[in-house]
Motif scaffolding. Sequence first.
Motif, PDB file in Angstrom:
ATOM      1  N   THR A  44       0.823  -1.203   0.000  1.00 35.98           N
ATOM      2  CA  THR A  44       0.000   0.000   0.000  1.00 35.98           C
ATOM      3  C   THR A  44       0.860   1.256   0.000  1.00 35.98           C
ATOM      4  N   LEU A  45       1.840   1.279   0.869  1.00 30.99           N
ATOM      5  CA  LEU A  45       2.695   2.454   0.935  1.00 30.99           C
ATOM      6  C   LEU A  45       3.470   2.667  -0.363  1.00 30.99           C
ATOM      7  N   TYR A  62      -7.191   5.748   4.662  1.00 34.56           N
ATOM      8  CA  TYR A  62      -7.466   4.638   3.749  1.00 34.56           C
ATOM      9  C   TYR A  62      -7.407   3.300   4.478  1.00 34.56           C
ATOM     10  N   SER A  63      -6.409   3.132   5.317  1.00 32.99           N
ATOM     11  CA  SER A  63      -6.183   1.825   5.930  1.00 32.99           C
ATOM     12  C   SER A  63      -7.082   1.550   7.131  1.00 32.99           C
ATOM     13  N   VAL A  68     -12.543   1.454   1.733  1.00 29.50           N
ATOM     14  CA  VAL A  68     -12.074   2.780   1.335  1.00 29.50           C
ATOM     15  C   VAL A  68     -10.906   2.657   0.363  1.00 29.50           C
ATOM     16  N   LEU A  69      -9.896   1.925   0.764  1.00 29.85           N
ATOM     17  CA  LEU A  69      -8.719   1.783  -0.093  1.00 29.85           C
ATOM     18  C   LEU A  69      -9.033   0.956  -1.334  1.00 29.85           C
ATOM     19  N   GLU A  70      -9.766  -0.125  -1.147  1.00 30.11           N
ATOM     20  CA  GLU A  70     -10.049  -1.028  -2.252  1.00 30.11           C
ATOM     21  C   GLU A  70     -10.735  -0.324  -3.416  1.00 30.11           C
ATOM     22  N   CYS A  71     -11.710   0.507  -3.128  1.00 32.83           N
ATOM     23  CA  CYS A  71     -12.458   1.149  -4.211  1.00 32.83           C
ATOM     24  C   CYS A  71     -11.704   2.324  -4.826  1.00 32.83           C
ATOM     25  N   GLN A  72     -10.657   2.779  -4.150  1.00 39.89           N
ATOM     26  CA  GLN A  72      -9.917   3.931  -4.674  1.00 39.89           C
ATOM     27  C   GLN A  72      -8.552   3.575  -5.252  1.00 39.89           C
ATOM     28  N   MET A  73      -8.078   2.358  -5.011  1.00 36.91           N
ATOM     29  CA  MET A  73      -6.765   1.962  -5.506  1.00 36.91           C
ATOM     30  C   MET A  73      -6.622   2.116  -7.023  1.00 36.91           C
ATOM     31  N   PRO A  74      -7.640   1.777  -7.824  1.00 36.78           N
ATOM     32  CA  PRO A  74      -7.488   1.995  -9.272  1.00 36.78           C
ATOM     33  C   PRO A  74      -7.197   3.463  -9.614  1.00 36.78           C
ATOM     34  N   LEU A 139     -18.193   7.096  -3.389  1.00 30.54           N
ATOM     35  CA  LEU A 139     -19.130   7.390  -2.299  1.00 30.54           C
ATOM     36  C   LEU A 139     -20.083   6.228  -2.050  1.00 30.54           C
ATOM     37  N   ASN A 140     -20.504   5.591  -3.095  1.00 33.08           N
ATOM     38  CA  ASN A 140     -21.474   4.505  -2.990  1.00 33.08           C
ATOM     39  C   ASN A 140     -20.846   3.216  -2.452  1.00 33.08           C
ATOM     40  N   THR A 141     -19.542   3.070  -2.581  1.00 28.01           N
ATOM     41  CA  THR A 141     -18.860   1.832  -2.184  1.00 28.01           C
ATOM     42  C   THR A 141     -18.402   1.843  -0.727  1.00 28.01           C
ATOM     43  N   ILE A 142     -18.024   3.004  -0.224  1.00 24.19           N
ATOM     44  CA  ILE A 142     -17.463   3.122   1.131  1.00 24.19           C
ATOM     45  C   ILE A 142     -18.463   2.628   2.174  1.00 24.19           C
ATOM     46  N   LYS A 143     -17.949   1.848   3.134  1.00 21.80           N
ATOM     47  CA  LYS A 143     -18.783   1.314   4.213  1.00 21.80           C
ATOM     48  C   LYS A 143     -18.537   2.014   5.549  1.00 21.80           C
TER      49      LYS A 143
END
Length: 183
Positions: A44-45, A62-63, A68-74, A139-143
Amino acid sequence: MLGHSDPTMLKELKDFTGFDFKEIRFNNPVLYDGILNSDFTMKTLSELKPKNMFDLIAFSGYSHGTAVLECQMPYIKQGFKTQDLIPYRDIIFKQLTQKYGFEPKEAFTISESVRKGKGIEKWKQKLLSNCPEWYVEILNTIKYLFPQSHATAYIINALRIFYYKIYYPQAFYASAINRYGIT
């Protein structure tokens, strides 16, 4: 190293070394270089390539969030700027009001719904009309979103402990052994 910070360890390190952790400057490039060479969330880093305090606070957000991280990594891999993404809860309100023209009350309600994982269905059409589709998808993916203040506190304490590891290694390892034992 950067995951969980321990304020009592900082006090012990201060006592061992005589160096007050409040004197540590966070613009020290040695700290950032050393973080990338540690084994903690290396992948990740290495993707985020933190270069300053803002990047590290974002990493903490993110961590510590959920999905949060998963949906934004792309988007991170594509080179999107951290300030355009959503690393912690406080940034949504700012983005919605300053970048996308939402009224503060509505922006706050949306950000609260997102941070709690309740989704954006009620505002989806308006969001799609005013924001990029990728942003609405995030926004829709974050839990769950971590607050910026907690992300900041974790990073400050972690950097302080890491400083001792770099500049006072004997004290650092003595404190770590006292605290966590040897396995």
